[in-house]
Each structure stands twice: as structure tokens, then as C-alpha cells.
Design an enzyme around this catalytic site. Structure first.
Site, PDB file in Angstrom:
ATOM      1  N   LYS A 189    -122.634 -23.209 -47.394  1.00  0.00           N
ATOM      2  CA  LYS A 189    -121.492 -24.063 -47.043  1.00  0.00           C
ATOM      3  C   LYS A 189    -121.709 -24.648 -45.653  1.00  0.00           C
ATOM      4  CE  LYS A 189    -117.618 -23.826 -44.903  1.00  0.00           C
ATOM      5  NZ  LYS A 189    -117.466 -25.183 -44.371  1.00  0.00           N
ATOM      6  N   GLY A 242    -121.998 -20.266 -35.917  1.00  0.00           N
ATOM      7  CA  GLY A 242    -120.775 -20.971 -35.540  1.00  0.00           C
ATOM      8  C   GLY A 242    -120.177 -20.329 -34.303  1.00  0.00           C
ATOM      9  N   SER A 243    -118.869 -20.474 -34.161  1.00  0.00           N
ATOM     10  CA  SER A 243    -118.217 -19.991 -32.942  1.00  0.00           C
ATOM     11  C   SER A 243    -118.090 -18.470 -32.968  1.00  0.00           C
ATOM     12  CB  SER A 243    -116.830 -20.627 -32.833  1.00  0.00           C
ATOM     13  OG  SER A 243    -116.066 -20.242 -33.964  1.00  0.00           O
ATOM     14  N   THR A 244    -117.955 -17.889 -31.793  1.00  0.00           N
ATOM     15  CA  THR A 244    -117.808 -16.434 -31.696  1.00  0.00           C
ATOM     16  C   THR A 244    -116.525 -15.984 -32.397  1.00  0.00           C
ATOM     17  OG1 THR A 244    -119.160 -16.304 -29.722  1.00  0.00           O
ATOM     18  CG2 THR A 244    -117.573 -14.536 -30.026  1.00  0.00           C
ATOM     19  N   ILE A 246    -114.927 -17.296 -35.084  1.00  0.00           N
ATOM     20  CA  ILE A 246    -115.073 -17.248 -36.552  1.00  0.00           C
ATOM     21  C   ILE A 246    -116.160 -16.224 -36.921  1.00  0.00           C
ATOM     22  CG2 ILE A 246    -115.539 -18.575 -38.656  1.00  0.00           C
ATOM     23  CD1 ILE A 246    -112.955 -19.427 -37.394  1.00  0.00           C
ATOM     24  N   GLY A 247    -117.117 -16.011 -36.016  1.00  0.00           N
ATOM     25  CA  GLY A 247    -118.117 -14.965 -36.256  1.00  0.00           C
ATOM     26  C   GLY A 247    -117.463 -13.594 -36.357  1.00  0.00           C
ATOM     27  N   GLU A 264    -125.161 -15.985 -35.527  1.00  0.00           N
ATOM     28  CA  GLU A 264    -125.666 -16.787 -34.405  1.00  0.00           C
ATOM     29  C   GLU A 264    -124.460 -17.499 -33.821  1.00  0.00           C
ATOM     30  OE1 GLU A 264    -128.678 -16.791 -33.260  1.00  0.00           O
ATOM     31  OE2 GLU A 264    -129.536 -15.589 -34.879  1.00  0.00           O
ATOM     32  N   CYS A 298    -125.312 -24.653 -28.708  1.00  0.00           N
ATOM     33  CA  CYS A 298    -125.161 -23.235 -28.325  1.00  0.00           C
ATOM     34  C   CYS A 298    -126.073 -22.886 -27.161  1.00  0.00           C
ATOM     35  CB  CYS A 298    -125.459 -22.351 -29.522  1.00  0.00           C
ATOM     36  SG  CYS A 298    -127.074 -22.685 -30.255  1.00  0.00           S
ATOM     37  N   GLU A 396    -117.323 -21.485 -23.376  1.00  0.00           N
ATOM     38  CA  GLU A 396    -118.164 -22.531 -23.936  1.00  0.00           C
ATOM     39  C   GLU A 396    -117.360 -23.835 -23.979  1.00  0.00           C
ATOM     40  OE1 GLU A 396    -119.246 -21.866 -28.029  1.00  0.00           O
ATOM     41  OE2 GLU A 396    -121.348 -22.251 -27.578  1.00  0.00           O
TER      42      GLU A 396
HETATM   43  P1  NDP Z   1    -116.933 -22.819 -36.332  1.00  0.00           P
HETATM   44  O1  NDP Z   1    -117.029 -21.363 -36.071  1.00  0.00           O
HETATM   45  O2  NDP Z   1    -115.617 -23.467 -36.214  1.00  0.00           O
HETATM   46  O3  NDP Z   1    -117.455 -23.148 -37.828  1.00  0.00           O
HETATM   47  C1  NDP Z   1    -118.706 -22.731 -38.286  1.00  0.00           C
HETATM   48  C2  NDP Z   1    -118.683 -22.713 -39.793  1.00  0.00           C
HETATM   49  O4  NDP Z   1    -117.761 -21.713 -40.222  1.00  0.00           O
HETATM   50  C3  NDP Z   1    -118.206 -24.012 -40.424  1.00  0.00           C
HETATM   51  O5  NDP Z   1    -118.904 -24.242 -41.629  1.00  0.00           O
HETATM   52  C4  NDP Z   1    -116.745 -23.713 -40.692  1.00  0.00           C
HETATM   53  O6  NDP Z   1    -116.197 -24.513 -41.706  1.00  0.00           O
HETATM   54  C5  NDP Z   1    -116.839 -22.278 -41.125  1.00  0.00           C
HETATM   55  N1  NDP Z   1    -115.583 -21.551 -41.066  1.00  0.00           N
HETATM   56  C6  NDP Z   1    -114.471 -21.827 -40.332  1.00  0.00           C
HETATM   57  N2  NDP Z   1    -113.494 -20.924 -40.602  1.00  0.00           N
HETATM   58  C7  NDP Z   1    -114.008 -20.058 -41.514  1.00  0.00           C
HETATM   59  C8  NDP Z   1    -113.490 -18.922 -42.194  1.00  0.00           C
HETATM   60  N3  NDP Z   1    -112.251 -18.491 -41.992  1.00  0.00           N
HETATM   61  N4  NDP Z   1    -114.293 -18.280 -43.065  1.00  0.00           N
HETATM   62  C9  NDP Z   1    -115.561 -18.709 -43.289  1.00  0.00           C
HETATM   63  N5  NDP Z   1    -116.090 -19.796 -42.699  1.00  0.00           N
HETATM   64  C10 NDP Z   1    -115.330 -20.459 -41.807  1.00  0.00           C
HETATM   65  O7  NDP Z   1    -118.026 -23.501 -35.406  1.00  0.00           O
HETATM   66  P2  NDP Z   1    -118.308 -25.042 -35.217  1.00  0.00           P
HETATM   67  O8  NDP Z   1    -118.657 -25.665 -36.535  1.00  0.00           O
HETATM   68  O9  NDP Z   1    -117.202 -25.624 -34.432  1.00  0.00           O
HETATM   69  O10 NDP Z   1    -119.661 -25.002 -34.370  1.00  0.00           O
HETATM   70  C11 NDP Z   1    -119.699 -24.823 -33.018  1.00  0.00           C
HETATM   71  C12 NDP Z   1    -119.996 -23.376 -32.658  1.00  0.00           C
HETATM   72  O11 NDP Z   1    -121.228 -22.963 -33.243  1.00  0.00           O
HETATM   73  C13 NDP Z   1    -120.180 -23.185 -31.173  1.00  0.00           C
HETATM   74  O12 NDP Z   1    -119.501 -22.039 -30.727  1.00  0.00           O
HETATM   75  C14 NDP Z   1    -121.689 -22.996 -31.033  1.00  0.00           C
HETATM   76  O13 NDP Z   1    -122.067 -22.286 -29.890  1.00  0.00           O
HETATM   77  C15 NDP Z   1    -122.024 -22.281 -32.278  1.00  0.00           C
HETATM   78  N6  NDP Z   1    -123.450 -22.450 -32.583  1.00  0.00           N
HETATM   79  C16 NDP Z   1    -124.297 -21.383 -32.408  1.00  0.00           C
HETATM   80  C17 NDP Z   1    -125.656 -21.519 -32.609  1.00  0.00           C
HETATM   81  C18 NDP Z   1    -126.580 -20.357 -32.452  1.00  0.00           C
HETATM   82  O14 NDP Z   1    -127.664 -20.401 -33.042  1.00  0.00           O
HETATM   83  N7  NDP Z   1    -126.244 -19.321 -31.707  1.00  0.00           N
HETATM   84  C19 NDP Z   1    -126.229 -22.804 -32.984  1.00  0.00           C
HETATM   85  C20 NDP Z   1    -125.270 -23.852 -33.144  1.00  0.00           C
HETATM   86  C21 NDP Z   1    -123.920 -23.650 -32.948  1.00  0.00           C
HETATM   87  P3  NDP Z   1    -115.424 -25.904 -41.366  1.00  0.00           P
HETATM   88  O15 NDP Z   1    -115.807 -26.300 -39.991  1.00  0.00           O
HETATM   89  O16 NDP Z   1    -115.926 -26.820 -42.399  1.00  0.00           O
HETATM   90  O17 NDP Z   1    -113.973 -25.627 -41.479  1.00  0.00           O
END
Ligand code: NDP
Length: 506
Positions: A189, A242-244, A246-247, A264, A298, A396
Site C-alpha cells: 500500500k 513513514g512517520s514515527t 504511525i510507526g 523505517e 527522513c 522533524e
Molecule cells: P505517514 O506515517 O503519515 O504515512 C506512511 C504510510 O502509512 C502511508 O502509506 C499512510 O497512508 C500509511 N498510514 C497512515 N495511517 C495508517 C494506519 N493507521 N495504519 C496503516 N497505515 C497507515 O508518513 P508520510 O507518508 O507522511 O511520510 C513522511 C514520514 O516518513 C516522515 O516522518 C519521514 O521521516 C518518514 N520516512 C522515513 C524514511 C526512512 O527510511 N527512515 C524514508 C522516508 C520517509 P496514507 O498517507 O495514504 O493515509
């Protein structure tokens, strides 16, 4: 004054329509929901997706489960899987312009940068293909005449892959080829904002010979389409970038069924510079580290930690070079900083700058949104006189905003670098080997660059300490992350040391 490149309107642009890939079929969502994506650099709709709900996510999970359990893909030889991954890499190269265009137009990143990312992604698919043939366990022939121990590496099963919007094709390429190399099946996804190139990847994998159901790609919002991928009992592992925040949610959901998680997450990465550094190289790397991908990265080097002796010189030279960065139309080949992903995110970036100014930081350059007529953009911004406890120094910002902090001793520099919750990466600049290694060994980060910044290679592991994540991607162990370990403990010859006495056994 920043160099501004006004976007040209997307006149006559044909909006691209996408279905989802579930069980080898390109399909509409069960509830007929549609998501539209507007180009952040132009404000015009460029993509229209079928959106998944939990019903579609569950269908995709069932398909990946069936494809794993029927054993065809996991039991293929490594050589066969490797050939398919190599074919995929070739098709990625063939379709690189189309993929780069999609990433550019949906994320707002500059087209030249998007093309560079495609080259890097194809290389990762080839590296994973090589590892597919080398996945192996261990044997123990030292346990005595009666015992042979064999440790197998087996595919972990069904993996869900959830990716963010900032490097759409590159990040899925840091996960999926390794999962496939190990013999896993997957549901992917991408972010709802930038799903186009991941859907095209689905077409590429079909053309390369990946069997139906092995890779499913669904599009939708996190709470609707993403959440089932973190909690469904038929998922064995979640690989999330993604973000910390949602992680953490992902980990909590996965804990209900004790899934393996690979996370990550975010970063607030320091570049520490000493007076003996090659300042010409450093100034360029400081500007690159802060503004690459509009700082929506990131790995952004968003904190400069500068020795007080060179603080004024570094601040004024970085400011002077920042003012020459070309900001604007993502489709212009000379653009260096493209658009900001959404208007809401731009507002968040601006509010960080405002908050820092109110708390005593000075704006050395930029500081405001750039009005280019279409889309949303931010001027490259430098904040000086930043204290380590300000929000802009710890959190961030995810925009082209650089905070400059000062230090006097090496210990202080390391203390400031380590004083935050993140630990993704760091840079150290000095001509002195001892200084580089002392800082490199004591900074708590998954990658430390010395006299360079943000270089990468498929061979080098990448991931974070602390709240920047769990696990590592890339590198020669990347395939092993998608495996379980199984011990075969074999007895050879007549069994000795029975538990029951001979009389009882008869
Ligand atoms: P988010 O955490 O908002 O989203 C990441 C993914 O998770 C998206 O596909 C999002 O879907 C999905 N998501 C959101 N809510 C849920 C949930 N409840 N359950 C499951 N999946 C969910 O991050 P961003 O997309 O805003 O990306 C930016 C972040 O990613 C920054 O914090 C950045 O530092 C981090 N990042 C880390 C990297 C690394 O390798 N360490 C590399 C690149 C980015 P949707 O957005 O479609 O709602």
C-alpha cells in the site's frame, strides 16, 4: 533572493486512471470509492485511483496468503526468482521516464531528481536478485558423531508493505525485491498521495513473470486500507516506512498477533562541522542535505552543529549559497527544490519557522512560502541562533528548513547530536581522522557520513537507532529480514541416552 522557476500550467494534460492489482487482476474497489491526486506543483488533478476499503485489503491479503501457501513462489529456486527480479529491473529501466514523471507530478519532486531515484531503484532490484541466489543457512557438524544440525532460512510468509509519499518508487524498491527474493508474497500500500508508480510496478512485475497473487497493490487511506495490513492474522510481517507516530501505531496493531515489524521512521539528522574541515565541500553538502527533496526527507541534514570558531563564516556562506538554489516547477530540468506535498504540510513548515522566530531564532535566509502562481512552494530557509531545546531543533519539520546550532568541544557536539529522540543518520566534517572516528563511533545513528552526506549504495544497510526505527534495509542481510530461522536437529546412527530405562522400554 531565491531563484524562482514559475510552474507552467498543465494544459491539455490527460489525467491517468488506475485500478488496483488484486489476485492478478486489475480491479475496481468494492465500494466504488475514488481518490484524486492533484500535482503539488501545478494544483491540477493528475491521477485518479480506485480506493480500497477493508474489504479490498482483506481480498488482497487472502490472495497473497493463497499464493504463499500453495508453495509455488516460495519453493521456486533462488535462481528462478533471481531471473524474474532481473527482468523486472530491466523493465524498470525501460519505463524509467514514465515512472519518474509519475513520481515528479504526484510528489512535486524535481524531474531530474526523480530520474536519479529510478536509476538507484533499478540497481536495488538487481542487487536483491543477486542475493536471491545466495540466501542460505548454516550447518553444525561439530555436535558429535550422533548429531547434525542444519539451520534453514525460510521465507517468513505474507508481508505487508506500507510506504510514504516522499520517495514513492525508491522506498518500495528498498523492501519488495528483498521480500520476493526470500520467497515471500506481498500486499503493498503506497501513500494515497503518490500511488501511481507503485501501481505501474505491479504491471512491471506481471510482465517480468511474477505469478498472480504474489504481489498485490492496493491504494487507499492509511486508516481504511493500511490498518488491516497491520493487524490481519494472515499477515506474517509488516514492513513500514513513514512517520514515527504511525510507526508506533503499526507496532501496537501488529503486537496483537505478534507479527514481525520492520520500521523505517523519521529523522532529525545533524551535520557536525569542525574548523579544520574542507569548508567548500561542507557548504555545498549542507545546502544539499537541507534542501534535497525540499527537505521532505527522513535523511535531511536539518541540524548543522557548527564549531563556534567558524559559526559566522559557515552561517553566511550557507545562506549565500541557499539563495542561489533554484525553486519551483518540478517539471523544469534545472529545478533543484520542487513543490511541497500538500498545502496543509506547507502551513506546518511555516508555523515551525514562526515558532522558532518567536523563541529567539533568527531567519538568515528565506522563512516564508514562495508564491509562484500555481501549487505550493517554500523558500529555502536558514534559522540561526537555534538552541538545542527548541522544537525546530528536535522535531522533524520535513521541509527546506535548516537550523544552525553552535558547539565548543567535541563532547558538547556529540551531546547535542544525541540529545533528541531520533537516530537515523549524521554527518561529521573534519580533516582529522581521530575526530571523524570519535564522533562517528559515539553518535547514536544508523548511518554516519564522514566528509560527505547522503551518499548511499545498495550494499550498505540503512535504518535508524531509537525512534527512527527498528531493523535495517539494504545490505547483504536485507533478504534475511524476510525469513524465519528453522533448526533441523538430526540424529545419526543408533540413538543413545534414552530417557526411559531399558527394562521399561522392553
Ligand atoms: P505517514 O506515517 O503519515 O504515512 C506512511 C504510510 O502509512 C502511508 O502509506 C499512510 O497512508 C500509511 N498510514 C497512515 N495511517 C495508517 C494506519 N493507521 N495504519 C496503516 N497505515 C497507515 O508518513 P508520510 O507518508 O507522511 O511520510 C513522511 C514520514 O516518513 C516522515 O516522518 C519521514 O521521516 C518518514 N520516512 C522515513 C524514511 C526512512 O527510511 N527512515 C524514508 C522516508 C520517509 P496514507 O498517507 O495514504 O493515509
Amino acid at each position: 533572493m531565491t531563484v524562482l522557476m514559475r510552474p507552467k500550467p498543465l494544459d491539455g494534460f490527460k489525467v491517468r486512471e488506475f485500478n488496483m492489482l488484486i489476485d492478478g487482476k486489475w480491479t475496481a474497489g468494492a465500494e466504488g470509492k475514488i481518490l484524486e491526486r492533484a500535482s503539488p506543483g501545478h494544483g491540477a488533478v493528475v491521477s485518479r485511483y480506485q480506493a480500497a476499503t477493508a474489504v479490498d485489503a482483506n481480498r488482497a491479503i487472502a490472495s497473497a496468503r493463497k499464493a504463499f501457501d500453495d508453495g509455488h513462489w516460495p519453493r521456486m529456486t533462488g535462481a528462478e526468482r533471481s531471473r524474474i527480479l532481473l527482468r523486472a529491473a530491466d523493465i524498470i529501466d525501460e519505463r524509467a521516464d514514465e515512472l519518474a514523471f509519475l513520481d515528479c507530478i504526484e510528489s512535486g519532486k524535481p524531474i531530474s531528481q526523480a530520474k536519479g531515484e529510478l536509476g538507484g531503484a533499478a540497481d536495488i532490484w538487481r542487487y536483491a536478485a543477486a542475493l536471491a541466489r545466495d540466501l542460505h543457512g548454516e550447518s553444525y557438524n561439530t555436535l558429535g558423531d550422533g548429531t547434525l544440525g542444519v539451520v534453514l532460512r525460510e521465507a517468513i510468509g505474507v508481508v505487508s508493505i506500507i510506504t510514504p509519499w516522499n520517495f514513492p518508487f525508491l522506498i518500495v524498491s528498498q523492501k519488495l525485491p528483498f521480500a520476493l527474493a526470500a520467497g515471500c508474497t506481498a500486499v503493498v500500500k503506497p501513500s494515497e498521495l503518490t500511488s501511481g508508480s507503485t501501481l505501474v510496478l505491479g504491471e512491471i512485475l506481471e510482465a517480468a513473470g511474477v505469478p498472480a497473487g504474489v504481489v498485490n497493490v492496493i491504494v487507499g487511506t492509511g486508516p481504511e486500507a493500511g490498518a488491516p495490513l497491520t493487524s490481519h492474522p494472515d499477515i506474517d510481517m509488516v514492513s513500514f516506512t513513514g512517520s514515527t507516530g504511525i510507526g508506533k501505531l503499526t507496532m501496537a496493531n501488529a503486537a496483537q498477533t505478534l507479527k514481525k515489524v520492520s520500521l523505517e521512521l523519521g529523522g532529525k539528522n545533524p551535520q557536525i562541522v569542525f574548523p579544520d574541515a574542507n569548508l567548500d565541500d561542507f557548504i555545498d553538502a549542507a545546502v544539499f542535505g537541507a534542501y534535497f527533496n525540499a527537505g521532505e526527507c527522513c535523511n535531511a541534514g536539518s541540524r548543522l552543529i557548527v564549531h563556534r570558531e567558524i559559526l559566522d563564516e559557515v552561517t553566511s556562506r550557507v545562506a549565500a549559497l541557499s539563495a542561489k538554489v533554484k525553486v519551483g516547477d518540478p517539471l523544469d530540468p534545472s529545478t533543484q527544490v520542487g513543490a511541497i506535498i500538500t498545502p496543509q504540510h506547507l502551513a506546518k513548515i511555516v508555523s515551525y519557522v514562526k515558532g522558532a522566530s518567536e523563541n529567539g531564532a533568527s531567519v538568515a535566509v528565506g522563512g516564508t512560502a514562495a508564491d509562484l502562481g500555481l501549487g505550493q512552494f517554500m523558500e529555502p530557509t536558514i534559522l540561526s541562533s537555534v538552541a538545542p531545546d527548541m522544537a525546530v531543533a528536535k522535531e522533524e519539520v520535513f521541509g527546506p528548513v535548516l537550523s544552525v546550532l553552535a558547539f565548543e568541544t567535541t563532547d558538547e557536539a556529540i551531546r547535542v547530536a544525541n540529545s533528541i529522540d531520533y537516530g537515523l543518520s549524521a554527518g561529521v566534517w573534519s580533516r582529522d581522522f581521530d575526530t571523524c572516528l570519535t564522533v562517528g563511533r559515539r553518535v547514536r545513528a544508523g548511518t554516519v557520513w564522514m566528509n560527505t552526506f547522503m551518499d548511499g549504495a545498495s550494499e550498505l544497510p540503512f535504518g535508524g537507532y531509537r525512534q527512527s526505527g527498528i531493523g535495517r534495509e539494504l545490505g547483504r542481510h536485507a533478504v534475511e529480514d524476510y525469513t524465519e530461522t528453522k533448526t533441523l536437529n538430526m540424529h545419526i546412527g543408533p540413538r543413545t541416552g534414552h530417557w526411559m530405562p531399558k527394562e521399561a522400554r522392553g
